[in-house]
Design a protein around this motif. Sequence first.
Motif, PDB file in Angstrom:
ATOM      1  N   ILE A  49      -1.584  -9.280   9.747  1.00 45.86           N
ATOM      2  CA  ILE A  49      -1.941  -8.791  10.819  1.00 45.86           C
ATOM      3  C   ILE A  49      -1.062  -7.557  10.925  1.00 45.86           C
ATOM      4  N   LYS A  50      -1.511  -6.203  11.140  1.00 43.68           N
ATOM      5  CA  LYS A  50      -0.615  -5.122  11.513  1.00 43.68           C
ATOM      6  C   LYS A  50      -0.646  -4.886  12.865  1.00 43.68           C
ATOM      7  N   ASN A  51       0.235  -4.443  13.729  1.00 46.50           N
ATOM      8  CA  ASN A  51       0.460  -4.370  15.054  1.00 46.50           C
ATOM      9  C   ASN A  51      -0.231  -5.388  15.839  1.00 46.50           C
ATOM     10  N   GLN A  52       0.322  -6.771  15.818  1.00 44.29           N
ATOM     11  CA  GLN A  52      -0.319  -7.731  16.113  1.00 44.29           C
ATOM     12  C   GLN A  52      -0.257  -7.631  17.716  1.00 44.29           C
ATOM     13  N   LEU A  53      -1.346  -8.054  18.420  1.00 45.78           N
ATOM     14  CA  LEU A  53      -1.305  -7.987  19.851  1.00 45.78           C
ATOM     15  C   LEU A  53      -1.154  -9.484  20.428  1.00 45.78           C
ATOM     16  N   GLY A  54      -1.461 -10.188  19.761  1.00 47.34           N
ATOM     17  CA  GLY A  54      -1.501 -11.818  20.391  1.00 47.34           C
ATOM     18  C   GLY A  54      -1.503 -12.522  19.088  1.00 47.34           C
ATOM     19  N   ARG A  55      -1.750 -14.025  19.582  1.00 47.90           N
ATOM     20  CA  ARG A  55      -1.643 -14.870  18.420  1.00 47.90           C
ATOM     21  C   ARG A  55      -2.965 -15.108  17.546  1.00 47.90           C
ATOM     22  N   VAL A  56      -4.097 -14.693  18.552  1.00 51.14           N
ATOM     23  CA  VAL A  56      -5.539 -14.867  17.844  1.00 51.14           C
ATOM     24  C   VAL A  56      -5.720 -13.675  16.992  1.00 51.14           C
ATOM     25  N   ASP A  57      -6.230 -13.817  15.739  1.00 47.78           N
ATOM     26  CA  ASP A  57      -6.525 -12.687  14.884  1.00 47.78           C
ATOM     27  C   ASP A  57      -7.272 -11.590  15.656  1.00 47.78           C
ATOM     28  N   ASN A  58      -6.609 -10.315  16.169  1.00 44.00           N
ATOM     29  CA  ASN A  58      -6.924  -9.467  16.946  1.00 44.00           C
ATOM     30  C   ASN A  58      -6.326  -7.952  16.563  1.00 44.00           C
ATOM     31  N   GLY A  59      -5.806  -7.902  15.237  1.00 42.39           N
ATOM     32  CA  GLY A  59      -5.328  -6.490  15.086  1.00 42.39           C
ATOM     33  C   GLY A  59      -5.993  -6.080  13.517  1.00 42.39           C
ATOM     34  N   ALA A  60      -5.398  -4.848  13.124  1.00 38.24           N
ATOM     35  CA  ALA A  60      -5.994  -4.666  11.690  1.00 38.24           C
ATOM     36  C   ALA A  60      -5.137  -5.440  10.598  1.00 38.24           C
ATOM     37  N   LYS A  61      -6.139  -5.817   9.618  1.00 37.86           N
ATOM     38  CA  LYS A  61      -5.517  -6.393   8.516  1.00 37.86           C
ATOM     39  C   LYS A  61      -4.942  -5.731   7.393  1.00 37.86           C
ATOM     40  N   GLU A  62      -3.906  -6.055   6.745  1.00 34.84           N
ATOM     41  CA  GLU A  62      -3.331  -5.281   5.554  1.00 34.84           C
ATOM     42  C   GLU A  62      -3.243  -6.616   4.518  1.00 34.84           C
ATOM     43  N   THR A  63      -3.566  -6.160   3.133  1.00 33.10           N
ATOM     44  CA  THR A  63      -3.627  -6.910   2.129  1.00 33.10           C
ATOM     45  C   THR A  63      -2.332  -6.587   1.288  1.00 33.10           C
ATOM     46  N   LEU A  64      -1.476  -7.391   0.789  1.00 31.69           N
ATOM     47  CA  LEU A  64      -0.479  -7.193  -0.136  1.00 31.69           C
ATOM     48  C   LEU A  64      -0.417  -7.997  -1.240  1.00 31.69           C
ATOM     49  N   TRP A  65       0.166  -7.580  -2.464  1.00 31.18           N
ATOM     50  CA  TRP A  65       0.670  -8.541  -3.559  1.00 31.18           C
ATOM     51  C   TRP A  65       2.131  -8.593  -3.456  1.00 31.18           C
ATOM     52  N   ILE A  66       2.635  -9.885  -3.283  1.00 35.98           N
ATOM     53  CA  ILE A  66       4.151 -10.183  -3.172  1.00 35.98           C
ATOM     54  C   ILE A  66       4.384 -11.320  -4.289  1.00 35.98           C
ATOM     55  N   PRO A  67       5.615 -11.338  -4.676  1.00 34.17           N
ATOM     56  CA  PRO A  67       6.221 -12.262  -5.353  1.00 34.17           C
ATOM     57  C   PRO A  67       6.165 -13.647  -4.838  1.00 34.17           C
ATOM     58  N   ALA A  68       5.858 -14.606  -5.661  1.00 31.90           N
ATOM     59  CA  ALA A  68       5.697 -16.061  -5.054  1.00 31.90           C
ATOM     60  C   ALA A  68       6.909 -16.421  -4.306  1.00 31.90           C
ATOM     61  N   ASN A  69       8.130 -16.126  -5.076  1.00 31.58           N
ATOM     62  CA  ASN A  69       9.206 -16.857  -4.464  1.00 31.58           C
ATOM     63  C   ASN A  69       9.648 -16.201  -3.098  1.00 31.58           C
ATOM     64  N   SER A  70       8.874 -15.018  -2.426  1.00 30.12           N
ATOM     65  CA  SER A  70       9.214 -14.496  -1.385  1.00 30.12           C
ATOM     66  C   SER A  70       8.409 -15.165  -0.296  1.00 30.12           C
ATOM     67  N   CYS A  71       7.787 -16.208  -0.224  1.00 29.07           N
ATOM     68  CA  CYS A  71       6.752 -16.834   0.598  1.00 29.07           C
ATOM     69  C   CYS A  71       7.089 -18.380   0.683  1.00 29.07           C
ATOM     70  N   GLN A  72       6.975 -18.918   1.880  1.00 24.76           N
ATOM     71  CA  GLN A  72       6.623 -20.294   2.213  1.00 24.76           C
ATOM     72  C   GLN A  72       5.619 -20.882   2.923  1.00 24.76           C
ATOM     73  N   ARG A  73       4.992 -21.915   2.510  1.00 26.10           N
ATOM     74  CA  ARG A  73       4.003 -22.726   3.127  1.00 26.10           C
ATOM     75  C   ARG A  73       4.296 -23.058   4.654  1.00 26.10           C
ATOM     76  N   ILE A  74       3.676 -22.718   5.653  1.00 32.03           N
ATOM     77  CA  ILE A  74       3.765 -23.238   7.045  1.00 32.03           C
ATOM     78  C   ILE A  74       2.601 -23.814   7.272  1.00 32.03           C
ATOM     79  N   ARG A  75       2.778 -24.568   8.662  1.00 27.52           N
ATOM     80  CA  ARG A  75       1.723 -25.021   9.190  1.00 27.52           C
ATOM     81  C   ARG A  75       0.736 -23.995  10.102  1.00 27.52           C
ATOM     82  N   ARG A  76      -0.345 -24.362  10.357  1.00 27.62           N
ATOM     83  CA  ARG A  76      -1.199 -23.339  10.945  1.00 27.62           C
ATOM     84  C   ARG A  76      -0.694 -23.208  12.681  1.00 27.62           C
ATOM     85  N   GLU A  77      -0.251 -24.313  13.063  1.00 28.59           N
ATOM     86  CA  GLU A  77       0.158 -24.642  14.304  1.00 28.59           C
ATOM     87  C   GLU A  77       1.397 -23.769  14.620  1.00 28.59           C
TER      88      GLU A  77
END
Length: 107
Positions: A49-77
């Motif tokens: 979400i770009k320009n995030q306004l709050g916790r619930v999905d409410n901003g413009a989305k952006e899709t990116l391709w990134i290297p797998a080693n630059s992200c880590q799985r987290i819990r939804r909460e």
Amino acid sequence: MDYYEDPYSPGLYRYETNRYPYVEVEHDGELFHAQAQGWKGNSVMITRIKNQLGRVDNGAKETLWIPANSCQRIRREDSTWVTTEDDHCWHANQDQMIDYQPRLKRD
């Protein structure tokens, strides 16, 4: 199985609808939370979400391709944003297996 190979793009694996894992991403000097949409080789397709306004999905989305080693799985909460379309039961079950504590904390 929670993913499938995209019939229009061989080698691209996508997660089932509303079962997109949340990830913490460090990319171009920025730390943010996103959803993993799929992967191909050593790259992950994420939506954030770009320009995030709050916790619930409410901003413009952006899709990116990134290297797998630059992200880590987290819990939804633990994510700084969520979407109301998530499969809540699936996330609750999957999140039990995640020990990683994100560096970016939600409000």
